[in-house]
Write a protein that holds these residues in place. Sequence first.
Motif, mmCIF file in Angstrom:
data_model
loop_
_atom_site.group_PDB
_atom_site.id
_atom_site.type_symbol
_atom_site.label_atom_id
_atom_site.label_comp_id
_atom_site.label_asym_id
_atom_site.label_seq_id
_atom_site.Cartn_x
_atom_site.Cartn_y
_atom_site.Cartn_z
ATOM 1 N N TYR A 1 22.167 -1.862 35.083
ATOM 2 C CA TYR A 1 22.308 -1.964 33.629
ATOM 3 C C TYR A 1 23.763 -1.737 33.223
ATOM 4 C CZ TYR A 1 20.896 -1.635 28.732
ATOM 5 O OH TYR A 1 20.742 -1.857 27.386
ATOM 6 N N ALA B 1 18.721 1.617 35.937
ATOM 7 C CA ALA B 1 19.001 1.866 34.517
ATOM 8 C C ALA B 1 19.919 3.061 34.331
ATOM 9 C CB ALA B 1 17.693 2.111 33.754
ATOM 10 N N VAL C 1 17.541 -0.208 27.056
ATOM 11 C CA VAL C 1 16.883 0.305 28.259
ATOM 12 C C VAL C 1 15.391 0.472 28.011
ATOM 13 C CG1 VAL C 1 16.651 2.320 29.762
ATOM 14 C CG2 VAL C 1 18.917 1.439 29.225
#
Length: 265
Positions: A39, A81, A89
């Motif tokens: 991410y 993440a 997220v």
Amino acid sequence: MYLVGFYSPKAKSGVTELCLSIYNWLKMNTTLSAAYISYGTLEKEEISNEIIHEFSKLSLTEQKQKVKKLKKEYDIVIYDASSQLSEGVLKLLPIVDRLFVVGEEHKDFAVKLQQIIQFDKIFDKTVKNFITHLQGNKTFIIREKKEDHVIGFNYSKKETTDIGQMIYTDYVTHYLNEKFIKKNERVLKIVKQIPKDELFQGIYGLGVDFEKAMLFHKYVILREVLGQNYTDALESLFPLLIDSPFEELLEKFQNELFFITKLKI
């Protein structure tokens, strides 16, 4: 494709390092193809078709396209993440098949996060559309052994092996489940084509036991009498026909019939 997510509410908790080590473990110790999504930004790793970073900078449409492409090309995708808690997220976590919450001390956080994920899957249209788009709807929090603890990470080679093996085993189960679901879907399609008044004979002709076929037909009729659409009744009861023995199907039918009778009294 099997998507595994890793998250920690704690900054610099080693999530990325562990994710990468598990990704490498899968590639070295299994015959499965693996990809990696971060991410955030990766600074040391060489970016390629199977190692993707700065996922947060992509639009939702681009994210959908990217994940859908990976879904077709790789057996397992690791989604890192990290510790970036944001709306983005939270909207992405519901698409994972397995979610590891890093740190045993984050048990309460993990439970609350799971509640948010389930809420988003039901009520957030963008999340629901994303899940439908990817045909994935199962999210779990893996717990350590049989105890009520969220699995925690203090990075070590041993832990990498344990978690890698766990993911591999989960993937195999997931693969078999997908195969089973596809077989179910094919049979359900055939069942839907059977004329309504010939449902019992049609199911019996497919190989279902006489008594079970007759009971299933009566169960569908009961649901119709209660106002449920015929096709919806077929679809909702079909798993019982496939997965449950006659005794369990009979018990559920009798309980439902008894409950309805009590309501009318």
